[in-house]
Design a protein around this motif. Structure first.
Motif, PDB file in Angstrom:
ATOM      1  N   THR A 221      60.341  77.649 -12.055  1.00 15.57           N
ATOM      2  CA  THR A 221      59.684  76.908 -13.103  1.00 15.57           C
ATOM      3  C   THR A 221      61.041  76.434 -13.963  1.00 15.57           C
ATOM      4  O   THR A 221      60.929  75.168 -14.548  1.00 15.57           O
ATOM      5  CB  THR A 221      59.053  77.690 -13.995  1.00 15.57           C
ATOM      6  OG1 THR A 221      57.814  78.115 -13.058  1.00 15.57           O
ATOM      7  CG2 THR A 221      58.208  76.789 -15.154  1.00 15.57           C
TER       8      THR A 221
ATOM      9  N   PRO B  86      53.314  73.819 -14.831  1.00 19.19           N
ATOM     10  CA  PRO B  86      53.331  73.606 -13.240  1.00 19.19           C
ATOM     11  C   PRO B  86      54.810  73.479 -12.779  1.00 19.19           C
ATOM     12  O   PRO B  86      55.726  73.015 -13.630  1.00 19.19           O
ATOM     13  CB  PRO B  86      52.806  72.364 -13.169  1.00 19.19           C
ATOM     14  CG  PRO B  86      51.673  72.172 -14.562  1.00 19.19           C
ATOM     15  CD  PRO B  86      52.529  72.962 -15.397  1.00 19.19           C
TER      16      PRO B  86
ATOM     17  N   ARG C 131      47.383  75.888  -6.528  1.00 19.36           N
ATOM     18  CA  ARG C 131      48.123  74.368  -6.797  1.00 19.36           C
ATOM     19  C   ARG C 131      47.972  73.965  -8.410  1.00 19.36           C
ATOM     20  O   ARG C 131      48.800  73.110  -8.600  1.00 19.36           O
ATOM     21  CB  ARG C 131      47.090  73.409  -5.899  1.00 19.36           C
ATOM     22  CG  ARG C 131      47.356  73.608  -4.400  1.00 19.36           C
ATOM     23  CD  ARG C 131      46.823  72.493  -3.628  1.00 19.36           C
ATOM     24  NE  ARG C 131      46.556  73.065  -2.209  1.00 19.36           N
ATOM     25  CZ  ARG C 131      47.523  72.710  -1.313  1.00 19.36           C
ATOM     26  NH1 ARG C 131      48.837  72.304  -1.789  1.00 19.36           N
ATOM     27  NH2 ARG C 131      47.482  73.204  -0.107  1.00 19.36           N
ATOM     28  N   TRP C 132      47.337  74.689  -9.171  1.00 26.56           N
ATOM     29  CA  TRP C 132      47.319  74.243 -10.634  1.00 26.56           C
ATOM     30  C   TRP C 132      48.794  74.756 -11.183  1.00 26.56           C
ATOM     31  O   TRP C 132      49.255  73.968 -12.032  1.00 26.56           O
ATOM     32  CB  TRP C 132      46.375  74.908 -11.167  1.00 26.56           C
ATOM     33  CG  TRP C 132      45.101  74.601 -10.820  1.00 26.56           C
ATOM     34  CD1 TRP C 132      44.433  73.397 -10.409  1.00 26.56           C
ATOM     35  CD2 TRP C 132      43.724  75.387 -10.900  1.00 26.56           C
ATOM     36  NE1 TRP C 132      43.048  73.371 -10.369  1.00 26.56           N
ATOM     37  CE2 TRP C 132      42.404  74.341 -10.673  1.00 26.56           C
ATOM     38  CE3 TRP C 132      43.399  76.587 -11.454  1.00 26.56           C
ATOM     39  CZ2 TRP C 132      41.285  74.973 -10.710  1.00 26.56           C
ATOM     40  CZ3 TRP C 132      41.956  77.083 -11.641  1.00 26.56           C
ATOM     41  CH2 TRP C 132      41.115  76.229 -11.178  1.00 26.56           C
ATOM     42  N   LYS C 133      49.298  75.658 -10.343  1.00 29.87           N
ATOM     43  CA  LYS C 133      50.696  76.121 -10.755  1.00 29.87           C
ATOM     44  C   LYS C 133      51.733  75.395  -9.853  1.00 29.87           C
ATOM     45  O   LYS C 133      52.837  74.878 -10.651  1.00 29.87           O
ATOM     46  CB  LYS C 133      50.707  77.734 -10.929  1.00 29.87           C
ATOM     47  CG  LYS C 133      52.024  78.044 -10.963  1.00 29.87           C
ATOM     48  CD  LYS C 133      53.005  77.873 -12.181  1.00 29.87           C
ATOM     49  CE  LYS C 133      54.445  78.427 -12.099  1.00 29.87           C
ATOM     50  NZ  LYS C 133      55.221  78.094 -13.315  1.00 29.87           N
ATOM     51  N   TYR C 134      51.553  75.557  -8.510  1.00 32.42           N
ATOM     52  CA  TYR C 134      52.498  74.945  -7.723  1.00 32.42           C
ATOM     53  C   TYR C 134      52.118  73.959  -7.090  1.00 32.42           C
ATOM     54  O   TYR C 134      51.317  73.854  -5.918  1.00 32.42           O
ATOM     55  CB  TYR C 134      52.769  76.034  -6.679  1.00 32.42           C
ATOM     56  CG  TYR C 134      53.159  77.565  -7.434  1.00 32.42           C
ATOM     57  CD1 TYR C 134      54.512  78.024  -7.888  1.00 32.42           C
ATOM     58  CD2 TYR C 134      52.075  78.468  -7.239  1.00 32.42           C
ATOM     59  CE1 TYR C 134      54.616  79.067  -8.321  1.00 32.42           C
ATOM     60  CE2 TYR C 134      52.633  79.927  -7.965  1.00 32.42           C
ATOM     61  CZ  TYR C 134      53.600  80.017  -8.360  1.00 32.42           C
ATOM     62  OH  TYR C 134      53.921  81.094  -9.167  1.00 32.42           O
ATOM     63  N   THR C 135      52.294  72.780  -7.687  1.00 38.04           N
ATOM     64  CA  THR C 135      51.809  71.352  -7.258  1.00 38.04           C
ATOM     65  C   THR C 135      52.232  70.922  -6.037  1.00 38.04           C
ATOM     66  O   THR C 135      51.754  70.247  -5.234  1.00 38.04           O
ATOM     67  CB  THR C 135      52.435  70.444  -8.264  1.00 38.04           C
ATOM     68  OG1 THR C 135      53.730  70.490  -8.372  1.00 38.04           O
ATOM     69  CG2 THR C 135      51.754  70.499  -9.622  1.00 38.04           C
TER      70      THR C 135
END
Length: 477
Positions: free
Chosen positions: A259, A409, A432-436
C-alpha cells in the motif's frame, strides 16, 4: 353543551398535533436516510494515507549520533551456560506434581498435560542441541541497523545458470513465528525448475522485537510502521523492487508495504487473505441472513455467523491479553521454557486445525517435533517472547494508521493462498475491494494458519505460480 364543545376542541387539537407529526415525519426520515447515507459513504471511502516518517528512529535516542549502516555476518549460538540452565528448568518441570486433565478433554481446556509431559521429556533428553544448531546456521545470517534497530535476517542466494533470472523475495513471518518457519520452504524457492525461467533470492528478516532483532525503544512500531523498516532493509540490501510474501502479522506488514510503496513491491502473496475494514465486516454480518449470497462454495468457512463468532470468542482470549498487557504474560513465560512451550503449542493446535483439539496429540503430528522446538528455542534463547507480543498492543493503539492500510486500495498485483483451516476467510469479491489487481486465489481443502511450517512445498509452489502471474501481468501492462 359546553362539554360537547370542549370535546370537539380536544379532537381538533389532537388532529392538529397528528398533522404536525405527519409534517415532521418526512423531515425525520430524510435526516435519517441522509445520516445513514453518510455512514455508508464513510464506510466506502478510503481514509487519507498517513504521513509516515521513513527515517523515524526506533532505537535509543543516544544511538542516533553514530549511525552504523554496515552489514555484519551473524551466527546463532547456544552457550553451555544457557543449555545447562534450560535443562535444569525442564527437569524442574518434569519433577513437578501436575494437575491432570479431566477425562475426554484432550486440548479443549488448553494444553493436554499428559501429552505435554512427553514433549518436555523429548526436549530435555532427545532434542540434539548440537545438530539443531548446525541446522539453524545452514543459511547465511546477517544483522544491520535500520532506523536504530538491529535487524536480524537470513539471506539465501541461489546458484543458477546465466539464463535463469533471480528475483528478490521478502518472506515475512508472524507470531509465534521466526525465521525458522521458512526453512523447509527455502530449498523449493531457490531451486530452478524446468517449467519456470526464474528462481528467488530469499530474504527472511525477523520482525522488530522478535528473536535476534532489536525491539523498539518507544511505543508506536505497529505492523504498518514495521513495513517502513522492512522496506528500508530491502533498500539497504540493494533491492529497489522486489516481491513480498507474508502470513499472520507478516501479512499486515507486507500488505502495508504494498500500500505504501506500490512502485517498489512488484507483487504481494499472502496465506492470510483478509481485509479488516468496515465494509467487508458489514457484508459478512448481513450475509448471515442469506449466506450463499455472500459465499456459495466455501460457505462453511464464513457461516453460520454464530459459530464463527463463537470460535473467535473461545480461541482469541490470548489476543485480548496481548493487545492490552503483553509484558505481564511475557514475564511469566520468560521464567519457564515449559510455560513458554505450552502457551505456544496451544496456538499451533488451534491454528493448524481447531477440530484436532479433541484429540490427545492436538494434531501436532503434522509437524516435526524438532522444528517446533527450534522455533521455541529462538524465543527462549533471545528472551524475546515479551517484546514479540508487543506487536499486538501497537497494532490496536495505532488504529488510525492500521485502519488506513486496510481501507486504502492497492493496485499491486496480489495472490492469496487460502488453506482450509485458516483463522479467517474472505471471498474474492471482498478481497478485490482492497486488492484491485487480485490476480487469483488458491483454495485448498487442507492446511491451516502456519502454511510455510505445515506445508512448505505447497506454500512454495503457490508463491512460484503467483509470481509467474505477476510477471505476466506486468508484461501486459
Amino acid at each position: 353543551m359546553e362539554k360537547s364543545k370542549s370535546n370537539k376542541s380536544k379532537t381538533t387539537q389532537k388532529k392538529c398535533k397528528f398533522r404536525s407529526c405527519c409534517a415532521i415525519l418526512p423531515t425525520i426520515v430524510v435526516l435519517f436516510v441522509a445520516y445513514m447515507s453518510y455512514k455508508v459513504y464513510d464506510v466506502m471511502r478510503a481514509p487519507e494515507m498517513p504521513d509516515l516518517d521513513l527515517d523515524e528512529w526506533w532505537g535509543p535516542p543516544s544511538t542516533k549520533v553514530l549511525q552504523d549502516t554496515s552489514i555484519k555476518q551473524f551466527k546463532i549460538e547456544f552457550s553451555d551456560m544457557m543449555l545447562k540452565d534450560l535443562r535444569s528448568r525442564l527437569s524442574d518441570y518434569q519433577r513437578m506434581k501436575k494437575t491432570k486433565n479431566m477425562d475426554n478433554t484432550a486440548w479443549t481446556y488448553g494444553v493436554n498435560v499428559e501429552w505435554f509431559q512427553t514433549f518436555v521429556n523429548y526436549w530435555n533428553t532427545k532434542y540434539n542441541f548440537t545438530e539443531r544448531l548446525k541446522y539453524l546456521n545452514q543459511y547465511d545470517h546477517f544483522k544491520t541497523n535500520i532506523q536504530g534497530l538491529g535487524i536480524h535476517y537470513v539471506r539465501v542466494k541461489p546458484k543458477v545458470a546465466d539464463n535463469v533470472k533471480v528475483l528478490p523475495l521478502l518472506l515475512l513471518h508472524g507470531w509465534p513465528g521466526s525465521v525458522k518457519e521458512f526453512y523447509e520452504a527455502i530449498p523449493h524457492l531457490i531451486t530452478p525448475r524446468v517449467d519456470h525461467d526464474f528462481v528467488f533470492e530469499v530474504v527472511v528478516p525477523e520482525l522488530p522485537g522478535f528473536g535476534y532483532s532489536d525491539t523498539a525503544a518507544k511505543p508506536g512500531l505497529s505492523p504498518a510502521v514495521m513495513g517502513v523498516v522492512m522496506r528500508n532493509l530491502m533498500q539497504r540490501l540493494g533491492f529497489k523492487q522486489y516481491y513480498v510474501q507474508g502470513g499472520d502479522f507478516g501479512f499486515l506488514v507486507g500488505s502495508s508495504m504494498a500500500t505504501l510503496f506500490p512502485n517498489e513491491v512488484l507483487g504481494f502473496h499472502t496465506n492470510l487473505a483478509m481485509v479488516l475494514a468496515a465494509k467487508p465486516l458489514l457484508v459478512w454480518a448481513l450475509g448471515s441472513f442469506w449466506p450463499s449470497l455472500v459465499e456459495d462454495k466455501f460457505t462453511n468457512r464464513m457461516f453460520p455467523l454464530s459459530e464463527r463468532l463463537g470460535f473467535y470468542m473461545e480461541e482469541t482470549g490470548y489476543m485480548h491479553l496481548q493487545c492490552t498487557k503483553p509484558d505481564t504474560i511475557g514475564l511469566a513465560l520468560s521464567s519457564s521454557p515449559a510455560a513458554l512451550a505450552s502457551y505456544l503449542l496451544e496456538k499451533f493446535v488451534i491454528g493448524t486445525n481447531p477440530n484436532e483439539k479433541f484429540n490427545v496429540d492436538g494434531g501436532l503430528g503434522r509437524y516435526n517435533i524438532d522444528d517446533l522446538i527450534d522455533d521455541f528455542m529462538i524465543y527462549w534463547v533471545t528472551g524475546s517472547i515479551s517484546t514479540s507480543m508487543r506487536i499486538y498492543k501497537e497494532w490496536v493503539r495505532n488504529f488510525p494508521v492500521e485502519n488506513a492500510m486496510h481501507n486504502t486500495p492497492t493496485a499491486v498485483p496480489t495472490w492469496c493462498l487460502q488453506l482450509k483451516y485458516e483463522i479467517a476467510y474472505l471471498p474474492e469479491f471482498m478481497l478485490r475491494w482492497k486488492y484491485t489487481n487480485l490476480l487469483g486465489v488458491t483454495p485448498m481443502e487442507e492446511g491451516g494458519h502456519f502454511a510455510a511450517f505445515e506445508m512448505p512445498q505447497v506454500f512454495a509452489n503457490d508463491i512460484i505460480n503467483a509470481v509467474k502471474k505477476f510477471r505476466e501481468f506486468q508484461i501486459k501492462k
